[in-house]
Every structure is written in structure tokens, then in C-alpha cells.
Design a protein around this motif. Structure first.
Motif, PDB file in Angstrom:
ATOM      1  N   ARG A  47      16.292  75.340  64.854  1.00  0.00           N
ATOM      2  CA  ARG A  47      16.314  74.133  65.694  1.00  0.00           C
ATOM      3  C   ARG A  47      14.911  73.551  65.826  1.00  0.00           C
ATOM      4  O   ARG A  47      13.950  74.276  66.075  1.00  0.00           O
ATOM      5  N   PRO A  49      13.560  70.588  68.181  1.00  0.00           N
ATOM      6  CA  PRO A  49      13.900  69.570  69.181  1.00  0.00           C
ATOM      7  C   PRO A  49      13.239  68.222  68.937  1.00  0.00           C
ATOM      8  O   PRO A  49      13.845  67.189  69.188  1.00  0.00           O
ATOM      9  N   GLN A  52      15.191  66.421  66.579  1.00  0.00           N
ATOM     10  CA  GLN A  52      16.622  66.535  66.873  1.00  0.00           C
ATOM     11  C   GLN A  52      17.379  67.156  65.691  1.00  0.00           C
ATOM     12  O   GLN A  52      18.474  66.725  65.326  1.00  0.00           O
ATOM     13  N   ALA A  54      19.031  70.580  63.820  1.00  0.00           N
ATOM     14  CA  ALA A  54      19.558  71.926  64.035  1.00  0.00           C
ATOM     15  C   ALA A  54      20.493  72.260  62.884  1.00  0.00           C
ATOM     16  O   ALA A  54      21.238  71.407  62.418  1.00  0.00           O
TER      17      ALA A  54
ATOM     18  N   ARG B 198      20.661  56.410  62.388  1.00  0.00           N
ATOM     19  CA  ARG B 198      20.640  57.707  61.741  1.00  0.00           C
ATOM     20  C   ARG B 198      21.694  58.617  62.376  1.00  0.00           C
ATOM     21  O   ARG B 198      22.451  59.269  61.672  1.00  0.00           O
ATOM     22  N   LEU B 230      21.155  61.256  75.918  1.00  0.00           N
ATOM     23  CA  LEU B 230      21.471  62.047  74.720  1.00  0.00           C
ATOM     24  C   LEU B 230      20.191  62.583  74.075  1.00  0.00           C
ATOM     25  O   LEU B 230      20.084  63.778  73.773  1.00  0.00           O
ATOM     26  N   VAL B 231      19.191  61.711  73.897  1.00  0.00           N
ATOM     27  CA  VAL B 231      17.985  62.177  73.213  1.00  0.00           C
ATOM     28  C   VAL B 231      17.133  63.048  74.133  1.00  0.00           C
ATOM     29  O   VAL B 231      16.472  63.990  73.684  1.00  0.00           O
ATOM     30  N   GLY B 234      18.569  66.444  73.944  1.00  0.00           N
ATOM     31  CA  GLY B 234      18.327  67.042  72.638  1.00  0.00           C
ATOM     32  C   GLY B 234      16.882  67.467  72.428  1.00  0.00           C
ATOM     33  O   GLY B 234      16.613  68.431  71.722  1.00  0.00           O
ATOM     34  N   VAL B 235      15.959  66.764  73.078  1.00  0.00           N
ATOM     35  CA  VAL B 235      14.540  67.097  72.931  1.00  0.00           C
ATOM     36  C   VAL B 235      14.140  68.219  73.884  1.00  0.00           C
ATOM     37  O   VAL B 235      13.402  69.127  73.515  1.00  0.00           O
ATOM     38  N   THR B 239      19.023  71.885  73.223  1.00  0.00           N
ATOM     39  CA  THR B 239      18.760  71.636  71.801  1.00  0.00           C
ATOM     40  C   THR B 239      19.942  71.985  70.907  1.00  0.00           C
ATOM     41  O   THR B 239      19.996  71.552  69.756  1.00  0.00           O
ATOM     42  N   VAL B 240      20.890  72.754  71.433  1.00  0.00           N
ATOM     43  CA  VAL B 240      22.056  73.109  70.627  1.00  0.00           C
ATOM     44  C   VAL B 240      22.867  71.867  70.274  1.00  0.00           C
ATOM     45  O   VAL B 240      23.601  71.862  69.290  1.00  0.00           O
ATOM     46  N   ASN B 242      21.907  69.282  68.962  1.00  0.00           N
ATOM     47  CA  ASN B 242      21.371  68.632  67.769  1.00  0.00           C
ATOM     48  C   ASN B 242      22.071  69.065  66.486  1.00  0.00           C
ATOM     49  O   ASN B 242      21.808  68.505  65.418  1.00  0.00           O
ATOM     50  N   HIS B 243      22.942  70.058  66.557  1.00  0.00           N
ATOM     51  CA  HIS B 243      23.777  70.362  65.395  1.00  0.00           C
ATOM     52  C   HIS B 243      24.616  69.122  65.076  1.00  0.00           C
ATOM     53  O   HIS B 243      25.182  68.490  65.976  1.00  0.00           O
ATOM     54  N   ARG B 247      26.764  66.923  67.836  1.00  0.00           N
ATOM     55  CA  ARG B 247      26.368  65.561  68.201  1.00  0.00           C
ATOM     56  C   ARG B 247      27.454  64.572  67.795  1.00  0.00           C
ATOM     57  O   ARG B 247      27.730  63.607  68.491  1.00  0.00           O
ATOM     58  N   ALA B 276      28.397  76.992  73.707  1.00  0.00           N
ATOM     59  CA  ALA B 276      27.532  77.532  72.658  1.00  0.00           C
ATOM     60  C   ALA B 276      26.885  78.849  73.063  1.00  0.00           C
ATOM     61  O   ALA B 276      26.354  79.551  72.213  1.00  0.00           O
TER      62      ALA B 276
END
Lengths: 244, 304
Positions: A47, A49, A52, A54, B198, B230-231, B234-235, B239-240, B242-243, B247, B276
Motif C-alpha cells: 500500500r 497512501p 492511493q 494498493a 483516473r 474519499l481521498v 485513502g491518504v 488505506t485499505v 485504495n485497492h 474503491r 478488511a
């Protein structure tokens, strides 16, 4: 998971652009059987962060390489190892703690074992930090120990005309690393009994390479030690190759 | 010659430090603080002067502070056309799609545009130099880069300058010193648009063909607060999520759930993160994953 006897550990050797992962199971016949049957896999989550990013890598082999795409990640990456069920499986109650009276059926994705989170910083990056020093004459470098953090670190000061190249100039990076190893024996943070994780990792890396540590005899060779931690040419050994 | 060097990154960091007055200065006496405040004000006035002089002056100023005076800027993404201030500040959906998809198709011309670089405020600031020099932000750049409601409501000249400066830094790439790593994804309008497109493309690929890229993008574009949540998660915290599949599930649930608020995105993401702990979400069947996150957001809406 509440295993009665099984234990799980992992070694993660971070190199440039990836890592070599070795999972270790002990007294874990039930988990090993699941892996052999294709119902579970060794896993490593990666991961980042900041970007973003993972992903997860699964393998039946306890030892494997993981490579992360350099353009998709930042400088700090987190690595989360474990063993995961890849099918719905029934776990034998006898292998679990007494909390489990019946054999539970765990769904696909269930973490059968989880290790501590690791970070991606290569050992060399933990040891040295390159800094621009306007007081240095053109083309000069000096190295000082930086005792300000929890872990030992060496500050490689570079003259402004040189500093701009450090990110891409491997010879310059290695010169700094070798210079840091030259003064390492004088650091209290590296003496025997130190609780420093970095000192421990350096010692382990030297032992793996068959290179005497700084306090083993009088033949301390900073260049040999530095190149045991980071090779002079990363592409030939230090970096992991992208798998086909 | 490389653009994003350590020396330039250091210069960028020092420049932002010189331009911002951080109210909490616990180790500074009153006299020292006032001296520092005056120095910051001087730097801010220099920036303000460049921006009010126009695009060319702003570009020259930025080249100087980043030690880029003589360097040709190559490998950077360009804008499809000249943008109005309104388009720049709040790029319409179609413009974000044009930028995001168009830049994807220019790998040889925009080869510095990678996620790694796009997560760096310095990268977007250098892009802005390019756009200013090409006239793509117009000649009058105060409105898009510095102006706004917050400025109009400033208490005095000093406060106004501070707000204008912060607007400039956020919009041209981000202000990590104040807003952390989320700033580049949330505060810089063009960067934000690129990242949204993206994520939308990724969601379309990983959502089991239940959503297409334009629908995903529209759902992310609808609310700045939901995007920021959301971001931010994720930051910083979860962080999970971000898979790609996780997402995608969040975005698909957002797309079908009507107008989410920030709290609903948070609830959905937290549900995913809790799941998770026990399970690798990568292995969870799509329908189950989607159902989990959608249900938690829906429950919150009903509860409120």
C-alpha cells in the motif's frame, strides 16, 4: 486467527523497487495443508497512501519476490504480510483455541494469519540522508551523525553544485554511504546492546554477506560493509527484476 | 535536465514555508514573531505583485523561485485549450474527461505524468509554469489563482494577502504544510480532475461491468465534499480502500445511491475497512463487497 499452537512470522528484505518475502509457519500443519490443497495462499499487501495505490500478491510458495511499479508509488510504502484463505474453508476446531467449540467455516478472503506492518524504505535509505549544504565549497561532501531521531542516521552534506545530482548519481550515493560506514563505529547507537532496529538490520545484513561487523576485530572495512548493504550497481543485484 | 530534482523539491518546500504564516509559533517570542510575520508579508507581496502583473510575470517569478530560469519544460501535460477562470477553478465534467483521457493518450509527450509525480505539488506547479507561458490560463490570472470569496471577506490587508497566498499555493499544486498529502488530490483543480478521471477509469475496470467510466466520473464530480472524504480516507486513515476493487465498490455505490453526503462516504469506507480486518477484500465476491458498502451508506441516510 485463534490458533492453539501455530505461529507465523515473516522476513521482508526491501530492495530497490520491491522486496523479497519469506513467510515462516511453525506448528501449523492445518494451515500448511490448506495451502497445499490450494485453499489458502501466502500473501503480501502493498500500500502507498500518497498515490492511493494498493495491491495484493498471493503465492503458494512461502518465499517470493514482490515488485511494485515505480511510477505508481511514492517514497514510503507499507507492506502487510499474512496467510489468506482463497476458498471457503472449514477450520478444524481441535487446532483452534477453546473459544471455538465447533469447526468454523470461514469465507474466502479470511486472514488465517497476519504479520506486522513493514515499511519499504531500503536499509541504506534508513541510514543516510542527503542534505544540501551551502557552506561547503564546490564539489565537497562531509558526513556527520544525526542523533536527533529515534533511530541512528548519518547526514551526508553535499555542496550545492553536487546536491542536485544525488537522486540519479549512484556513485555519489555510494560515496555518501561508504563515508557513513566509515564513521559508524564511533556511534553510540551502534554499540553492542543497542536497541536500534537499524543497527540490528545492518548487523544482520553484514552477517548474511559474511562481512565482519564494526566491532568484530580490527579489520573494519567501510567500503565492503557499505556495498554489502547496497551494491555499487543496483541493476546487477540490489534491484529486483520485473517478473515475466 | 531533470525537473523534479531533490534540490528543486527542497527549494519548493522552503518557498512555501517563506510564504505562509502559521499562527501557532510556540517557540517564538512576540518580537521575533512580528519580525517573521513581516518577512512572510514581504514574500507574499512579491508573489501578489507577480500575479497581478499577469501570466508572464507569474511564470517568471515561479521559474526564479524554483531555479528553472533557463530550463525548457518538456514531458509535461498541456491543457486542451485556454481556460476561463470558472473552468479552471471548477473544471466541468467534460473538461476533466478531456484532460484525463487526453493525457492518457499522450504517453510520449507527457511522460512525466505518472501517479508518482501527480501526487507531488511541485509537479503541478511546474505544469502551471508551462500553462502560464502558453497563455492557457489567460493573461489576467489573479481571479483563477488568487481570488475568491474568502479573500473578499478578509479582515484587513494582512489577512487578505494571507488568504490570496494560500489560494495560490493550493490551486497551483497544493499546500502540504497545512493540508498534508491530501492537498494535491483535493485543492489543485486540474490535479483533482486528473485523479478523479483516473479513479473513474479504474472503477469501470474493476466493478464487474456494473458501471462505466462516465457514470463513475459523474458520481465523483458531483460533490467536492464527498471527493475530499474519499481521498482523505485513502491518504490518511483507511488505506485499505485504495485497492482497486474496494474503491470501485465505493464509487459504484456512490453512483447508484443518489446524493451522498461526506458522512455516507465515510460510513461506506469504514464498513469496508472493518471488513478488511478479518478478510482480504480482494477475495470477497463483487456482489457482496458492493452490497456491504452500499448498505452502510443507505442505513446512514435512512437514520438521518
Amino acid at each position: 486467527m485463534d490458533w492453539k499452537r501455530a505461529s507465523y512470522g515473516v522476513e521482508i528484505d526491501v530492495r530497490r523497487g520491491g522486496a523479497q518475502v519469506t513467510h515462516r509457519l511453525r506448528d501449523a500443519a492445518e494451515i500448511e495443508n490448506l495451502i497445499a490443497a490450494g485453499d489458502a495462499r501466502f500473501a503480501l499487501e502493498v500500500r502507498c497512501p500518497v498515490t492511493q495505490y494498493a495491491c495484493i500478491r498471493l503465492d503458494a510458495d512461502p518465499s517470493f519476490q514482490v515488485v511494485w511499479p515505480p511510477d505508481e508509488v511514492g517514497d514510503e510504502i507499507f507492506l502487510l504480510p499474512g496467510v489468506v484463505a482463497v476458498e471457503d474453508v472449514v477450520l478444524p476446531a481441535a487446532a483452534l483455541t477453546d473459544l471455538w467449540r465447533d469447526s468454523p467455516c470461514v469465507p474466502k478472503g479470511w486472514w488465517l494469519a497476519k504479520g506486522d506492518v513493514h515499511t519499504s524504505q531500503p536499509l541504506a535509505a534508513s541510514l543516510v540522508e542527503y542534505r544540501r549544504d551551502a557552506d561547503l565549497p564546490s564539489g565537497c561532501m562531509r558526513v556527520r551523525e544525526d542523533g536527533s531521531g529515534e533511530e541512528p542516521k548519518f547526514a551526508v552534506h553535499l555542496a550545492p553544485d553536487v546536491f542536485g545530482r544525488v537522486e540519479t548519481d549512484r556513485d555519489l550515493q555510494m560515496a555518501g554511504l561508504i563515508a557513513a560506514f566509515a564513521i559508524l563505529p564511533m556511534s553510540d547507537r551502534f554499540r553492542e546492546g543497542s536497541d536500534s532496529r537499524v543497527a540490528f538490520l545492518v548487523r544482520e545484513r553484514l552477517a548474511d554477506a559474511g562481512v565482519p561487523a564494526w566491532d568484530e576485530g580490527d579489520d573494519w572495512d567501510p567500503a565492503r560493509a557499505a556495498t554489502a548493504v547496497e551494491r555499487l550497481h543496483a541493476a546487477s543485484d540490489g534491484a529486483l527484476e520485473e517478473e515475466a | 535536465m531533470k525537473l523534479l530534482t531533490p534540490a528543486r523539491a527542497e527549494a519548493f518546500g522552503e518557498w512555501q514555508v517563506d510564504l505562509i504564516w502559521m499562527k501557532r509559533q510556540p517557540h517564538m517570542g512576540a518580537d521575533e514573531a512580528e519580525k517573521k510575520r513581516a518577512a512572510v508579508g514581504s514574500c507574499q507581496r512579491e508573489l501578489h505583485s507577480a500575479v497581478t502583473d499577469g501570466a508572464a510575470a507569474t511564470a517568471r517569478y515561479l521559474r526564479r523561485v524554483l531555479f528553472l530560469e533557463e530550463q525548457t519544460l518538456v514531458g509535461l501535460p498541456t491543457l486542451p485549450r485556454r481556460l476561463t477562470p470558472g473552468e479552471y477553478l471548477k473544471p466541468p465534467l467534460e473538461l476533466e474527461a478531456e484532460i484525463g483521457d487526453g493525457w492518457c493518450q499522450q504517453p510520449n509527450r507527457a511522460n512525466l505524468l505518472t501517479p508518482r509525480n501527480a501526487a507531488r505539488p511541485l509537479f503541478w506547479l511546474v505544469c502551471h509554469i508551462n500553462w502560464l507561458e502558453q497563455g492557457l490560463l489567460g493573461d489576467e490570472v489573479y481571479s483563477p489563482l488568487m481570488g475568491g470569496e474568502a479573500v473578499a471577506g478578509a479582515r484587513d490587508d494582512r489577512d487578505r494577502l494571507e488568504k490570496e497566498t494560500r489560494n495560490f499555493l493550493r490551486r497551483t499544486g497544493g499546500l502540504p504544510r497545512v493540508r498534508g498529502n491530501v492537498s494535491v488530490l483535493s485543492d489543485c483543480p486540474i490535479s483533482r480532475g486528473w485523479w478523479r478521471r483516473r479513479f473513474a477509469r479504474s472503477a469501470a475496470r474493476h466493478a464487474g461491468r456494473t458501471i462505466d467510466v462516465d457514470v463513475a466520473h459523474r458520481s465523483l464530480h458531483r460533490s467536492q465534499q464527498v471527493w475530499e472524504e474519499l481521498v482523505r480516507l485513502g491518504v490518511w486513515r483507511l488505506t485499505v480502500i485504495n485497492h482497486d476493487r474496494t474503491r470501485a465498490a465505493l464509487i459504484a455505490a456512490l453512483a447508484s445511491g443518489g446524493d451522498w453526503r461526506r458522512e455516507q462516504m465515510a460510513a461506506a469506507a469504514q464498513t469496508a475497512a472493518r471488513e478488511a480486518i478479518g478478510r482480504s477484500l480482494d477475495q470477497v465476491p463483487w456482489a457482496e463487497l458492493y452490497g456491504l458498502v452500499a448498505a452502510s451508506a443507505s442505513q446512514l441516510r435512512q437514520a438521518s
